[in-house]
Design an enzyme around this catalytic site. Sequence first.
Site, short mmCIF file in Angstrom:
data_model
loop_
_atom_site.label_atom_id
_atom_site.label_comp_id
_atom_site.label_asym_id
_atom_site.label_seq_id
_atom_site.Cartn_x
_atom_site.Cartn_y
_atom_site.Cartn_z
N GLN A 32 0.85 -1.20 0.00
CA GLN A 32 0.00 0.00 0.00
C GLN A 32 0.88 1.24 0.00
OE1 GLN A 32 -3.44 -0.62 3.03
NE2 GLN A 32 -1.83 -2.01 3.59
N VAL A 62 3.45 4.15 -1.04
CA VAL A 62 3.77 4.87 -2.28
C VAL A 62 5.27 5.12 -2.40
CG1 VAL A 62 1.46 5.91 -2.42
CG2 VAL A 62 3.31 7.16 -1.25
N HIS A 85 -1.65 1.41 -4.00
CA HIS A 85 -2.05 2.81 -3.82
C HIS A 85 -1.18 3.77 -4.62
CE1 HIS A 85 -4.23 1.78 0.24
NE2 HIS A 85 -4.89 1.39 -0.83
N GLY A 135 2.99 -4.53 8.96
CA GLY A 135 2.96 -3.09 9.25
C GLY A 135 1.81 -2.33 8.63
N GLU A 155 1.23 -3.86 17.26
CA GLU A 155 0.01 -4.05 18.07
C GLU A 155 -0.98 -4.89 17.27
OE1 GLU A 155 -0.98 0.09 18.62
OE2 GLU A 155 -2.22 0.10 16.81
C1 BJW Z 1 4.50 -0.99 12.83
C2 BJW Z 1 5.66 -0.31 13.09
C3 BJW Z 1 6.80 -1.07 13.15
C4 BJW Z 1 4.14 1.13 13.05
N1 BJW Z 1 6.73 -2.38 12.97
N2 BJW Z 1 4.45 -2.30 12.65
C5 BJW Z 1 -15.57 -0.40 2.99
C6 BJW Z 1 -15.84 -0.07 4.30
C7 BJW Z 1 -15.57 1.21 4.78
C8 BJW Z 1 -14.99 2.18 3.96
C9 BJW Z 1 -14.71 1.86 2.66
C10 BJW Z 1 -15.01 0.59 2.19
N3 BJW Z 1 -14.63 0.53 0.88
C11 BJW Z 1 -14.08 1.74 0.54
C12 BJW Z 1 -14.13 2.56 1.60
C13 BJW Z 1 -13.63 3.97 1.61
C14 BJW Z 1 -12.13 4.10 1.81
C15 BJW Z 1 -11.73 3.48 3.15
O1 BJW Z 1 -11.13 2.43 3.23
N4 BJW Z 1 -12.02 4.17 4.23
C16 BJW Z 1 -11.64 3.65 5.57
C17 BJW Z 1 -10.52 4.54 6.17
C18 BJW Z 1 -12.87 3.58 6.42
N5 BJW Z 1 -11.38 3.48 0.72
C19 BJW Z 1 -11.20 4.08 -0.43
O2 BJW Z 1 -11.68 5.17 -0.68
C20 BJW Z 1 -10.37 3.34 -1.46
N6 BJW Z 1 -11.03 3.32 -2.70
C21 BJW Z 1 -12.06 2.48 -2.93
O3 BJW Z 1 -12.42 1.65 -2.13
O4 BJW Z 1 -12.63 2.63 -4.18
C22 BJW Z 1 -13.94 2.13 -4.38
C23 BJW Z 1 -14.87 3.23 -3.95
C24 BJW Z 1 -14.89 4.41 -4.65
C25 BJW Z 1 -15.77 5.43 -4.26
C26 BJW Z 1 -16.56 5.28 -3.13
C27 BJW Z 1 -16.49 4.09 -2.39
C28 BJW Z 1 -15.64 3.06 -2.81
C29 BJW Z 1 -9.05 4.09 -1.71
C30 BJW Z 1 -8.16 4.08 -0.53
C31 BJW Z 1 -6.92 4.92 -0.82
C32 BJW Z 1 -6.05 5.10 0.41
N7 BJW Z 1 -5.07 6.09 0.17
C33 BJW Z 1 -4.05 6.36 1.18
C34 BJW Z 1 -3.21 7.56 0.69
C35 BJW Z 1 -2.33 7.07 -0.48
C36 BJW Z 1 -1.57 8.15 -1.09
C37 BJW Z 1 -0.43 8.67 -0.27
O5 BJW Z 1 0.28 7.95 0.44
O6 BJW Z 1 -0.27 9.85 -0.37
O7 BJW Z 1 -3.22 5.22 1.37
S1 BJW Z 1 -4.71 6.63 2.82
C38 BJW Z 1 -3.40 5.81 3.68
O8 BJW Z 1 -3.90 4.60 4.33
C39 BJW Z 1 -2.44 5.32 2.59
C40 BJW Z 1 -2.06 3.96 3.08
O9 BJW Z 1 -1.57 3.17 2.01
C41 BJW Z 1 -3.35 3.46 3.68
C42 BJW Z 1 -3.13 2.33 4.66
O10 BJW Z 1 -2.46 2.76 5.79
P1 BJW Z 1 -1.37 1.84 6.49
O11 BJW Z 1 -0.23 1.60 5.57
O12 BJW Z 1 -2.02 0.64 7.05
O13 BJW Z 1 -0.82 2.82 7.62
P2 BJW Z 1 -1.47 3.10 9.08
O14 BJW Z 1 -0.84 4.34 9.57
O15 BJW Z 1 -2.93 3.02 9.07
O16 BJW Z 1 -0.96 1.86 9.95
C43 BJW Z 1 0.40 1.66 10.23
C44 BJW Z 1 0.50 0.34 10.95
O17 BJW Z 1 1.89 0.06 11.16
C45 BJW Z 1 -0.16 0.35 12.35
O18 BJW Z 1 -0.92 -0.83 12.51
C46 BJW Z 1 1.02 0.36 13.32
O19 BJW Z 1 0.75 -0.35 14.53
C47 BJW Z 1 2.07 -0.35 12.50
N8 BJW Z 1 3.45 -0.02 12.81
N9 BJW Z 1 5.33 1.06 13.25
C48 BJW Z 1 5.50 -2.95 12.77
N10 BJW Z 1 8.01 -0.46 13.43
#
Ligand code: BJW
Length: 241
Positions: free
Chosen positions: A91, A93, A109, A180, A210
Amino acid sequence: MIPSEARITIISGSGISKASGIPTFRGKDGLWKNYDFMELATPKAFRTNPQLVWEWYYWRLGLISQTNPNKAHLALKSLEDAEYDIVILTQNVDNLHERAGSSRVYHLHGEIYKRRCIQCNDVSYWDASADFENPIVPKCTKCDSMLRPSVVWFNETLDPNIVEKSYSRLQETDLLLIVGTSGLVYPVANFPFIAKQENRQIEIIEFNIESTPLSSMANKTVLGPVEDTLPKFVFEIIKDS
Ligand code: BJW
Ligand code: ZN
């Protein structure tokens, strides 16, 4: 013991790049603590204020350009060196998996070093000498329209080809490592559930500091910083192979 012919797939999230100096999104030091994603990471945000959105991306480009892959990225590359069949569904970028040497990385992503024209869709890359200190909205060399970061924002669909390739891969995976990620962002948050439904043999191991909503469906969650836990896990696999 993981047999040498095992197909291993990794779903990675921002936690794997944390030790390289790239902030995660959620949590106490996460990006969304100081920045509002509605103003930065949605198509509406870009239509409303492209300059502000680009300023945020220039800042992240500058930051990411100063970083290097860490021990977790390198551990995944060493699995590939040991001739395991590895695919990384990331995920993230950033390009730290590629810079670690991993060869099969699917960017669900998008990629921060790619820009895309909002009019003609032409894709280009930032070059290494780009000045990320000077955040002007870049223009397309073909049609002079605005370029946007080639990443997937909220409410945008993921590239269907990449999603399709990811699903196929999950169906034929023996071992899935979830590394992660908070497992909160869809559709990727559903991938492990889909994998388990369609491939009952799959073993799933999560690595995180976690537990997450994905922990309940993993065979095991290895708690701890992934830059420590993943190299140890990989070492054990390679030692036994
Ligand atoms: C460690 C550590 C260490 C720390 N060792 N671990 C179904 C249900 C509800 C909502 C939706 C759904 N379907 C779609 C949605 C809407 C939405 C969504 O998911 N919303 C939720 C937040 C509720 N999704 C979308 O809009 C997606 N599109 C889609 O579904 O299209 C169809 C559609 C269209 C129109 C309407 C409806 C549906 C697109 C999602 C795009 C996400 N984009 C981002 C930004 C990317 C660009 C950029 O980087 O600039 O992507 S948001 C951000 O979150 C980024 C990440 O890739 C993504 C995931 O985050 P990630 O990587 O998990 O990071 P964190 O911070 O959340 O977690 C870090 C983890 O690491 C933690 O667990 C820590 O504990 C751990 N950690 N240090 C091990 N040292
Ligand atoms: Zn153009």
